[in-house]
Design a protein around this motif. Structure first.
Motif, PDB file in Angstrom:
ATOM      1  N   GLY A  82      25.453 -80.710   2.093  1.00 39.21           N
ATOM      2  CA  GLY A  82      26.676 -80.630   3.208  1.00 39.21           C
ATOM      3  C   GLY A  82      26.921 -78.995   3.424  1.00 39.21           C
ATOM      4  N   ILE A  83      26.161 -78.122   2.940  1.00 35.42           N
ATOM      5  CA  ILE A  83      26.294 -76.691   3.432  1.00 35.42           C
ATOM      6  C   ILE A  83      26.058 -76.681   4.804  1.00 35.42           C
ATOM      7  CG2 ILE A  83      25.096 -74.314   2.927  1.00 35.42           C
ATOM      8  CD1 ILE A  83      24.511 -74.836   0.357  1.00 35.42           C
ATOM      9  N   PRO A  84      26.950 -76.049   5.495  1.00 33.32           N
ATOM     10  CA  PRO A  84      26.739 -75.927   6.974  1.00 33.32           C
ATOM     11  C   PRO A  84      25.572 -75.521   7.289  1.00 33.32           C
ATOM     12  CG  PRO A  84      28.700 -75.093   6.427  1.00 33.32           C
ATOM     13  CD  PRO A  84      28.102 -75.302   5.022  1.00 33.32           C
ATOM     14  N   TYR A  85      24.685 -75.871   8.451  1.00 35.76           N
ATOM     15  CA  TYR A  85      23.493 -75.377   8.698  1.00 35.76           C
ATOM     16  C   TYR A  85      23.324 -74.045   9.113  1.00 35.76           C
ATOM     17  CZ  TYR A  85      19.795 -74.657  12.186  1.00 35.76           C
ATOM     18  OH  TYR A  85      18.468 -74.182  12.840  1.00 35.76           O
ATOM     19  N   GLU A  86      24.225 -73.325   9.586  1.00 40.02           N
ATOM     20  CA  GLU A  86      24.185 -72.075   9.973  1.00 40.02           C
ATOM     21  C   GLU A  86      24.021 -70.894   8.690  1.00 40.02           C
ATOM     22  OE1 GLU A  86      26.137 -74.261  13.510  1.00 40.02           O
ATOM     23  OE2 GLU A  86      26.509 -74.112  11.078  1.00 40.02           O
ATOM     24  N   TYR A  87      24.783 -71.328   7.430  1.00 38.99           N
ATOM     25  CA  TYR A  87      24.905 -70.718   6.203  1.00 38.99           C
ATOM     26  C   TYR A  87      23.571 -71.030   5.654  1.00 38.99           C
ATOM     27  CZ  TYR A  87      29.957 -70.467   6.757  1.00 38.99           C
ATOM     28  OH  TYR A  87      30.999 -70.532   7.261  1.00 38.99           O
ATOM     29  N   GLY A  88      23.133 -72.111   5.373  1.00 39.55           N
ATOM     30  CA  GLY A  88      21.950 -72.300   4.726  1.00 39.55           C
ATOM     31  C   GLY A  88      20.621 -71.697   5.428  1.00 39.55           C
ATOM     32  N   MET A  89      20.643 -71.882   6.881  1.00 41.15           N
ATOM     33  CA  MET A  89      19.464 -71.028   7.332  1.00 41.15           C
ATOM     34  C   MET A  89      19.569 -69.711   7.118  1.00 41.15           C
ATOM     35  SD  MET A  89      18.835 -69.420  10.536  1.00 41.15           S
ATOM     36  CE  MET A  89      20.226 -69.821  11.520  1.00 41.15           C
ATOM     37  N   THR A  90      20.788 -69.168   7.349  1.00 41.65           N
ATOM     38  CA  THR A  90      20.778 -67.617   7.206  1.00 41.65           C
ATOM     39  C   THR A  90      20.347 -67.004   5.742  1.00 41.65           C
ATOM     40  OG1 THR A  90      22.680 -67.630   8.873  1.00 41.65           O
ATOM     41  CG2 THR A  90      22.493 -65.775   7.314  1.00 41.65           C
ATOM     42  N   ILE A 122      18.089 -65.473  15.074  1.00 39.32           N
ATOM     43  CA  ILE A 122      18.695 -65.629  16.321  1.00 39.32           C
ATOM     44  C   ILE A 122      18.308 -67.006  17.161  1.00 39.32           C
ATOM     45  CG2 ILE A 122      19.111 -64.701  18.509  1.00 39.32           C
ATOM     46  CD1 ILE A 122      19.012 -61.965  17.439  1.00 39.32           C
ATOM     47  N   ALA A 123      17.111 -67.376  17.214  1.00 43.88           N
ATOM     48  CA  ALA A 123      16.332 -68.373  17.874  1.00 43.88           C
ATOM     49  C   ALA A 123      16.801 -69.796  17.199  1.00 43.88           C
ATOM     50  CB  ALA A 123      14.943 -68.292  18.066  1.00 43.88           C
ATOM     51  N   ALA A 124      16.758 -69.668  15.651  1.00 47.36           N
ATOM     52  CA  ALA A 124      17.209 -70.800  15.105  1.00 47.36           C
ATOM     53  C   ALA A 124      18.708 -71.244  14.876  1.00 47.36           C
ATOM     54  CB  ALA A 124      16.520 -70.633  13.423  1.00 47.36           C
ATOM     55  N   PHE A 125      19.559 -70.221  15.291  1.00 43.35           N
ATOM     56  CA  PHE A 125      20.882 -70.489  15.005  1.00 43.35           C
ATOM     57  C   PHE A 125      21.406 -71.615  15.702  1.00 43.35           C
ATOM     58  CE2 PHE A 125      25.706 -69.648  15.440  1.00 43.35           C
ATOM     59  CZ  PHE A 125      25.922 -69.248  13.973  1.00 43.35           C
ATOM     60  N   PRO A 126      21.115 -71.764  17.112  1.00 46.97           N
ATOM     61  CA  PRO A 126      21.602 -73.085  17.846  1.00 46.97           C
ATOM     62  C   PRO A 126      21.313 -74.408  17.391  1.00 46.97           C
ATOM     63  CG  PRO A 126      20.620 -71.171  19.367  1.00 46.97           C
ATOM     64  CD  PRO A 126      20.279 -70.918  17.863  1.00 46.97           C
TER      65      PRO A 126
END
Length: 482
Positions: free
Chosen positions: A161-169, A387-391
């Protein structure tokens, strides 16, 4: 957004557990990267690990790099959407490793002091072949980086349940950090440990899932409710089978991830390491693909197809399964992202910055300046991927296979350029350009599962015709010149 909320509501681990695991593995890989990277005293050590990698390390880095997030997450997606042929389709990527095994020995023999695949193309075909190949190589590298960064965010979101943006970063930052410390030494050293964790983890997951699921029950459910997934004549699945096989050939033949390892391994090691790596990798996507086949049979709702594998394993096995899946996929992510960062930074330094510097100053860059440029390239590539993966737009398959026709069009210029004197610059350029263009047309007009197939076919015909009309007479001995 609704898919993300569904994934969060069904998360197996708590967000707190996810953050703890992220911190543990992030610190571990950074520490290991620093430890292994202490050997990188020169640019040669940083870029190609001193050209002294042995069989054990060579095999491990091939296996770990090829067991990407795409293997552990796309193989189940293939099976979920395309059935049995889909599960087998991803395993055909092992053929690329088998084919590259003898090629790696040839590469090491022809260019004992080489660094990149683009360097080979430049010396073999001149700038006519280099420009399209360089564009394709950079585009593919960024596409692969983006797809794996997305996979990291999706994995953490589904499992904890970690937000996508946080985990990806966090995934991107960790990989950038430890690659900066030691380049290829750090990459290959961590790959060795990661490959052991991945293979042991996948065996444990497979055994645990098979104890929870009856194969006969899965077969009956699919036969009654989704019979097309069991059909031997599912057209899209059959096209995906050959498309993925050619995509795998194109990926390995052209990508500097694999060429840099060929240059890093001791003479005679590459063919053995790549062949053994292919044998070890072959069953992995089949095991992962079974999870995708089991999902509809078990009634597990999948909001995003590329999260099917981790979600099924974690649902069946509970908290311990979620922890194991987290570890396996995190290792597969790190082992591939670090490889791409290191190999693509070599390409930027040796094939973009160095030629420009030579043209302007008429002298080679110093060792220290090339190290600094490599560090800047690694940071820049990480930023672009983030930047490209964030959306979080599209699935992993649609993102990755957008580069399919381009890498497929590189198969013949590489293969023929290594072995045949008549392969010409005009043939290389024309085949890459036409194969890429018509393959991309197929991607948009037909589907991603045909793009690599059409790109490789068009490229092959174009290359053969052009070599007949404009043959070359290349002297391979010139490739060994410094």
């Amino acid at each position: 957004m609704s898919g993300e909320l569904l994934a969060i509501s069904g998360a197996i681990l708590s967000p707190q557990s996810g953050y703890v695991l992220l911190a543990i593995f992030g610190i571990l890989w950074i520490a290991l990267g620093w430890w292994w990277g202490r050997q990188a005293k020169s640019y040669d050590g940083f870029a190609v690990a001193g050209r002294n990698v042995g069989l054990a390390m060579g095999t491990a880095t091939a296996v770990a790099t090829w067991i990407t997030s795409n293997t552990t997450m796309l193989a189940p997606q293939y099976a979920l959407q395309l059935g049995i042929w889909g599960a087998l389709a991803y395993s055909t990527a092992s053929f690329g490793l088998f084919a590259f095994a003898p090629m790696s020995g040839r590469i090491r023999q022809l260019m004992p002091k080489g660094y990149t695949a683009v360097e080979f193309i430049r010396r073999r075909y001149g700038w006519l072949g280099t420009v399209p190949f360089l564009i394709i190589s950079l585009f593919y590298a960024v596409t692969w980086l983006v797809s794996m960064s997305m996979a990291g965010g999706k994995l953490l979101n589904v499992l904890s349940g970690i937000p996508y943006e946080y985990g990806m970063t966090v995934v991107v930052l960790v990989c950038v950090a430890y690659t900066l410390f030691g380049g290829m030494y750090a990459v290959i050293g961590t790959d060795f440990i990661q490959s052991l964790i991945i293979l042991v983890g996948l065996v444990v997951v497979a055994i645990a899932v098979l104890t929870q699921v009856e194969i006969q029950e899965v077969h009956e459910k699919l036969r009654n409710e989704r019979p097309m997934l069991l059909s031997a004549f599912f057209p899209a699945a059959l096209m995906a089978l050959f498309n993925n096989m050619l995509f795998g050939f194109g990926e390995i033949f052209h990508s500097n991830v694999w060429w840099s390892r060929a240059f890093a391994m001791r003479e005679g090691v590459g063919p053995k390491a790549y062949a053994l790596g292919g044998v070890l990798w072959l069953p992995v996507p089949i095991v992962a693909g079974f999870l995708g086949l089991a999902a509809p049979a078990l009634g597990i709702g999948i909001s995003e197809p590329d999260t099917a594998g981790p979600l099924v394993a974690a649902t069946l096995l509970g908290t311990s399964g979620a922890l194991l899946v987290f570890v396996v996929v995190f290792c597969s992510l790190a082992s591939s992202i670090d490889s791409l960062l290191a190999a693509t930074s070599d390409l930027i330094v040796n094939d973009i910055a160095e030629p420009i510097h030579n043209h302007v100053t008429h002298q080679h860059s110093s060792d220290s300046s090339k190290r600094k440029l490599s560090a800047m390239a690694i940071i820049g590539l990480g930023a672009i991927a983030w930047i490209a993966a964030f959306p979080n737009v599209g699935s992993l398959a649609t993102v990755l296979f957008f580069a399919g026709p381009m890498v497929g069009s590189c198969i013949w210029p590489i293969l023929c350029g290594l072995y045949f004197r008549r392969a010409s610059p005009i043939a290389a350029c024309a085949s890459m350009v036409l194969g890429s263009i018509l393959g991309l047309v197929a991607y948009f007009q037909i589907g991603w599962f045909t793009a690599s197939l059409i790109g490789a076919a068009v490229s092959g015909v174009t290359f053969a015709v052009c070599c007949q009309i404009w043959p070359d007479d290349f002297e391979f001995a010139t490739l060994a010149d410094d």
